[in-house]
Design a protein around this motif. Structure first.
Motif, PDB file in Angstrom:
ATOM      1  N   ARG A  59       2.660  -6.554 -49.413  1.00 22.82           N
ATOM      2  CA  ARG A  59       4.066  -6.137 -49.359  1.00 22.82           C
ATOM      3  C   ARG A  59       4.945  -6.814 -50.408  1.00 22.82           C
ATOM      4  N   LYS A 116       9.501   0.768 -49.187  1.00 17.93           N
ATOM      5  CA  LYS A 116       8.359   0.874 -48.275  1.00 17.93           C
ATOM      6  C   LYS A 116       7.636  -0.472 -48.154  1.00 17.93           C
ATOM      7  N   PHE A 136      10.195  -2.651 -46.035  1.00 17.74           N
ATOM      8  CA  PHE A 136      10.429  -2.107 -44.705  1.00 17.74           C
ATOM      9  C   PHE A 136       9.321  -1.106 -44.369  1.00 17.74           C
ATOM     10  N   PRO A 137       8.204  -1.566 -43.829  1.00 17.42           N
ATOM     11  CA  PRO A 137       7.043  -0.692 -43.608  1.00 17.42           C
ATOM     12  C   PRO A 137       7.299   0.430 -42.598  1.00 17.42           C
ATOM     13  N   PHE A 138       8.359   0.368 -41.837  1.00 11.01           N
ATOM     14  CA  PHE A 138       8.616   1.403 -40.839  1.00 11.01           C
ATOM     15  C   PHE A 138       9.234   2.648 -41.453  1.00 11.01           C
TER      16      PHE A 138
END
Length: 97
Positions: free
Chosen positions: A26, A91, A94-96
């Motif tokens: 990430r 992304k 903020f992976p959601f």
């Protein structure tokens, strides 16, 4: 016009790399996306200055049309590349999304 070719090729390469980086770690992916966005902006500005100078020099209407088409291609490629990199940056953080 040389800079516009370099900038367009860079942005296409970054677009492809941005799509591949989405699966990376990430924070590394976010940092790379941010660096690539900054480099794309700098190259875009240099290429637009180069194309503006070419447009001033162009002698006939055919040359002017070619330069305007190249400007449109450069802008479209830049918008797409920055859009993908921006999405990859968000992304990664903020992976959601």
């Amino acid at each position: 016009m040389r800079w516009s070719l370099y900038a367009t090729l860079y942005q296409i390469g970054v677009l492809t790399l941005g799509l591949l980086i989405l699966g990376a770690e990430r924070w590394i992916a976010a940092a790379l996306d941010l660096v690539f966005i900054l480099i794309a902006v700098v190259l875009f500005r240099v290429a637009l200055k180069d194309l503006s100078a070419s447009l001033d020099i162009a002698a006939d209407e055919r040359e002017r049309a070619e330069v305007r088409l190249l400007q449109a291609l450069l802008i479209a490629t830049f918008v797409i590349a920055v859009g993908v990199l921006g999405y990859g940056f968000l992304k990664s953080l903020f992976p959601f999304l």
